[in-house]
Design an enzyme around this catalytic site. Structure first.
Site, PDB file in Angstrom:
ATOM      1  N   LYS A   1      71.245  78.508   6.967  1.00 28.52           N
ATOM      2  CA  LYS A   1      71.357  77.041   6.944  1.00 28.52           C
ATOM      3  C   LYS A   1      71.768  76.558   5.553  1.00 28.52           C
ATOM      4  CE  LYS A   1      70.730  72.762   8.433  1.00 28.52           C
ATOM      5  NZ  LYS A   1      70.336  71.951   7.300  1.00 28.52           N
TER       6      LYS A   1
ATOM      7  N   GLU B   1      79.324  72.555   4.087  1.00 28.57           N
ATOM      8  CA  GLU B   1      79.386  71.122   4.405  1.00 28.57           C
ATOM      9  C   GLU B   1      79.713  70.301   3.161  1.00 28.57           C
ATOM     10  OE1 GLU B   1      75.748  68.249   5.111  1.00 28.57           O
ATOM     11  OE2 GLU B   1      76.054  69.506   6.875  1.00 28.57           O
TER      12      GLU B   1
END
Length: 291
Positions: free
Chosen positions: A164, A171
């Site tokens: 993550k 991102e």
């Protein structure tokens, strides 16, 4: 199955609802009594049948540590704690070791989906022993998006949060690329409708993505983003990604630059640019702007 869920904020509250819609029982605890189903962790644990699964969705760091510590005193051998917050993967290894000494399992789970997860599902990356993961699997299945993808047993304890973390680093870089392109389009006189240029990219281009869709949504709300201040916070995971890259000698120029760009957003009058201006004036006689 039954699940105890600790932390019922924007993410946790929607996760509780999605799990319940899948037919499972969720008993939620939050410091805000208006959100909670029970008034303490002790009461939550007492209402669950063994083997218990308690999912923690509280801020990383001290809040997660204190919650794990308290659960370690309340739970029994064979129970499992899941950390679904944004903890650093090194904390997962510590928590797993502490709980294992009491016979309690531990699974770390990176969760992505934000405010859209209730309807669309959450992308899940989890780490831990197969035996412990199996006890949580019905909840993973309830939370994930429909279809064959969207959830992965990434590896050992810590793997979920590490995956993550890298996801969030990517991102950062993707958002930075969209932001830089948007600023350049806004700057030139020849492009008269930047918002519709962005909208045109949503179909048939190699840069179409959910982030692009969200950018168009934002421009529909505020075409030139005039209502916003040019300031962006970082959650910490971008920093951890860069630190992990250094530790493993892996070059991450785009992700690193996107993190530093956020730091630049916090400077209304950049000290670095003062030095650049001074040097350009010194060696080339270039004009400087005075306050």
């Amino acid at each position: 199955m039954e699940l105890g869920l600790v932390g019922l904020g924007k993410m946790g509250g929607n996760m509780r609802e999605r799990i319940r819609r899948a037919g499972h029982t969720v008993i939620g605890y939050d410091r805000n009594p208006d959100l909670a189903d029970v008034h303490s962790l002790s009461e939550l644990v007492g209402k669950l049948k063994g083997p218990r699964v308690v999912w923690v969705m509280v801020p990383a760091g001290a809040a997660t540590q204190s919650t794990v510590d308290e659960l370690g005193e309340l739970l029994e051998p064979g129970d499992v704690v899941v950390d679904g917050g944004n903890s650093r993967w090194t904390d997962d290894e510590k928590h797993a070791e502490e709980l294992a000494a009491k016979g309690i399992g531990f699974v770390d789970c990176g969760v992505s989906g934000g405010v859209w997860g209730l309807e669309n599902g959450y992308a899940l990356m989890y780490g831990g022993d197969a035996e412990n993961v199996a006890k949580v699997q019905p909840v993973f299945d309830a939370l994930k998006p429909e279809g064959d993808f969207g959830a992965v047993h990434a590896g050992k304890v810590g793997a979920g949060h590490f995956a993550k973390m890298v996801h969030n680093g990517i991102e950062y870089a993707m958002m930075q690329a969209y932001a830089e392109g948007w600023e350049l389009l806004e700057k030139v006189d020849s492009v008269t409708d930047v918002r519709e240029v962005f909208r045109s990219w949503q179909e048939g281009t190699v840069i179409r993505s959910w982030l692009l869709d969200l950018a168009v949504n934002a421009l529909d709300d505020d075409e030139h983003l005039d209502k916003l201040r040019g300031y962006a916070q970082d959650s910490g995971e971008g920093r951890w990604t860069v630190e992990a890259a250094i530790d493993n000698a892996v070059p991450l120029p785009a992700i690193t630059a996107s993190l530093f760009a956020r730091f630049a957003s916090r400077q209304e009058d950049s000290p670095q640019m003062k030095m650049i201006a001074a040097l350009r004036n010194q060696f080339g006689g270039h004009a400087v702007e005075k306050k």
